[in-house]
Design an enzyme around this catalytic site. Structure first.
Site, PDB file in Angstrom:
ATOM      1  N   HIS A  11      -1.129  -4.862   0.675  1.00  0.00           N
ATOM      2  CA  HIS A  11      -1.735  -4.765   2.014  1.00  0.00           C
ATOM      3  C   HIS A  11      -1.890  -3.314   2.483  1.00  0.00           C
ATOM      4  O   HIS A  11      -1.216  -2.397   1.967  1.00  0.00           O
ATOM      5  CB  HIS A  11      -0.852  -5.515   3.018  1.00  0.00           C
ATOM      6  N   CYS A  23      10.713  -3.155   5.173  1.00  0.00           N
ATOM      7  CA  CYS A  23      10.095  -4.164   6.036  1.00  0.00           C
ATOM      8  C   CYS A  23      10.334  -5.577   5.497  1.00  0.00           C
ATOM      9  O   CYS A  23      10.802  -6.462   6.203  1.00  0.00           O
ATOM     10  CB  CYS A  23       8.601  -3.874   6.135  1.00  0.00           C
ATOM     11  N   ARG A  62       0.908  -8.959   7.500  1.00  0.00           N
ATOM     12  CA  ARG A  62       0.223  -7.774   6.982  1.00  0.00           C
ATOM     13  C   ARG A  62      -0.637  -8.079   5.766  1.00  0.00           C
ATOM     14  O   ARG A  62      -1.684  -7.443   5.555  1.00  0.00           O
ATOM     15  CB  ARG A  62       1.224  -6.637   6.719  1.00  0.00           C
ATOM     16  N   GLU A  89       6.746 -10.419   0.189  1.00  0.00           N
ATOM     17  CA  GLU A  89       7.410  -9.228  -0.347  1.00  0.00           C
ATOM     18  C   GLU A  89       8.813  -9.599  -0.839  1.00  0.00           C
ATOM     19  O   GLU A  89       9.382 -10.616  -0.419  1.00  0.00           O
ATOM     20  CB  GLU A  89       7.471  -8.141   0.738  1.00  0.00           C
ATOM     21  N   ARG A 116      15.182   0.034  -5.067  1.00  0.00           N
ATOM     22  CA  ARG A 116      13.738  -0.171  -4.865  1.00  0.00           C
ATOM     23  C   ARG A 116      13.010  -0.562  -6.142  1.00  0.00           C
ATOM     24  O   ARG A 116      12.060  -1.333  -6.097  1.00  0.00           O
ATOM     25  CB  ARG A 116      13.081   1.103  -4.315  1.00  0.00           C
ATOM     26  N   HIS A 188       1.977  -7.796  -1.683  1.00  0.00           N
ATOM     27  CA  HIS A 188       2.896  -6.702  -1.330  1.00  0.00           C
ATOM     28  C   HIS A 188       3.218  -5.852  -2.553  1.00  0.00           C
ATOM     29  O   HIS A 188       3.002  -6.292  -3.687  1.00  0.00           O
ATOM     30  CB  HIS A 188       4.184  -7.313  -0.773  1.00  0.00           C
ATOM     31  N   ASN A 190       5.969  -5.184  -4.103  1.00  0.00           N
ATOM     32  CA  ASN A 190       6.836  -5.737  -5.155  1.00  0.00           C
ATOM     33  C   ASN A 190       6.375  -7.094  -5.674  1.00  0.00           C
ATOM     34  O   ASN A 190       6.611  -7.399  -6.853  1.00  0.00           O
ATOM     35  CB  ASN A 190       8.283  -5.768  -4.664  1.00  0.00           C
TER      36      ASN A 190
HETATM   37  O1  LIG Z   1       9.339  -4.152   2.050  1.00  0.00           O
HETATM   38  C1  LIG Z   1       8.838  -3.022   2.170  1.00  0.00           C
HETATM   39  O2  LIG Z   1       9.193  -2.234   3.038  1.00  0.00           O
HETATM   40  C2  LIG Z   1       7.693  -2.606   1.249  1.00  0.00           C
HETATM   41  C3  LIG Z   1       8.154  -2.189  -0.096  1.00  0.00           C
HETATM   42  O3  LIG Z   1       9.093  -1.227  -0.036  1.00  0.00           O
HETATM   43  P1  LIG Z   1       9.469  -0.374  -1.337  1.00  0.00           P
HETATM   44  O4  LIG Z   1       9.793  -1.336  -2.435  1.00  0.00           O
HETATM   45  O5  LIG Z   1       8.299   0.518  -1.653  1.00  0.00           O
HETATM   46  O6  LIG Z   1      10.676   0.417  -0.882  1.00  0.00           O
HETATM   47  O7  LIG Z   1       6.889  -3.715   1.007  1.00  0.00           O
HETATM   48  P2  LIG Z   1       5.375  -3.910   1.454  1.00  0.00           P
HETATM   49  O8  LIG Z   1       5.029  -2.749   2.365  1.00  0.00           O
HETATM   50  O9  LIG Z   1       4.525  -3.893   0.216  1.00  0.00           O
HETATM   51  O10 LIG Z   1       5.332  -5.241   2.126  1.00  0.00           O
END
Ligand SMILES: O=C(O)[C@@H](COP(=O)(O)O)OP(=O)(O)O
Length: 258
Positions: A11, A23, A62, A89, A116, A188, A190
């Site tokens: 996103h 997040c 998102r 995510e 991470r 997302h 991950n």
């Molecule tokens: O959960 C989060 O904050 C990010 C990934 O964080 P990182 O694995 O890069 O720390 O996920 P997304 O923005 O893709 O939903």
């Protein structure tokens, strides 16, 4: 010649991406820049002549908002959108809401990188004392999942993301691709990394070096067995993409939050 085209998309930038906070399962909207990233992504895909038949998203705003903006910019708003928590995510457990740079100061950059990017390390579990526990588990969207709420994750490694994503991939996404549909997965960082690991056969070690920036489409060309015929392509200006990847990686560097 490739048989199928699949586009994976992290996103556009969310409000907590901007603040450098984990997040994960907290539902945040796109930032102003994130809206623009999603619109630019849609324009780019339109220029490339991309025609989607079906879109999959997570159940986090998102990724849904990104899919809408992409389709709008492509004049393809009519394309059906299917949502599943299995594309959410990675559940970052007790790390949710925390600032990555501050975590690196407290625990060291290596530890934050392991949390991470490692394949099979699960972050500390979220429990009821966590400030975002109720916001997540009392959210009505989690009553719509194909597992009871008590069985939803309390934290996940990338491996555990893949374990919950694959049943959906095999039962719902693969048959549509094999019917000849061109699919966009708006998800997302991950959940897309987990899928890339599966599709490309990336090793447990090498996946630690795969980072996806927000709003950049990842194009895969697949054969009839859904094996990639060539390396993934991150579409857009390559210098900007490399800078965006570095920015995401640098989020885990130690510094005081501003
Ligand atoms: O959960 C989060 O904050 C990010 C990934 O964080 P990182 O694995 O890069 O720390 O996920 P997304 O923005 O893709 O939903």
């Amino acid at each position: 010649m490739s048989k199928y085209k699949l586009v994976l998309l992290r996103h556009g930038e969310g409000t907590w991406n901007k603040e450098n906070r984990f997040c994960s399962w907290v539902d945040q909207k796109l930032s102003e820049d994130g809206v623009k990233e999603a619109q630019d992504c849609g324009r780019l895909l339109k220029e490339q002549g991309c025609k989607f038949d079906l879109v999959f998203t997570s159940i986090l705003s998102r990724s849904i908002q990104t899919a809408w903006l992409v389709l709008e910019a492509m004049d393809q708003e009519w394309v059906p959108v299917v949502k599943s928590w299995r594309l959410n995510e990675r559940h970052y457990g007790a790390l949710i809401g925390l600032n990555r740079a501050e975590m690196a100061l407290q625990h060291g950059e290596e530890k934050v990188k392991l949390w991470r990017r490692s394949y099979d390390i699960t972050p500390p579990l979220i429990d009821e004392s966590h400030p975002y526990y109720l916001e997540i588990y009392n959210d009505r969207r989690y009553t719509t999942c194909d597992v009871p709420k008590e069985n939803l994750p309390r934290a996940e490694s990338l491996k555990e993301v893949l374990d919950r994503l694959l049943p959906f991939w095999h039962s719902t996404v693969v048959p549509e691709i094999q019917r000849g549909k061109t699919v966009l997965i708006s998800a997302h960082g991950n959940s897309c990394r987990a899928l890339l690991k599966h599709l490309e056969g990336v090793s447990d070690e090498a996946i630690a070096n795969v980072t996806l920036p927000t709003g950049i489409p990842v194009q895969l060309e697949l054969d009839e067995n859904l094996k990639p015929l060539k390396p993934r392509q991150l579409l857009g200006d390559q210098a900007k993409i490399q800078a965006a990847i570095k920015k995401v990686e640098d989020q885990g560097k130690a510094k005081q939050a501003t």
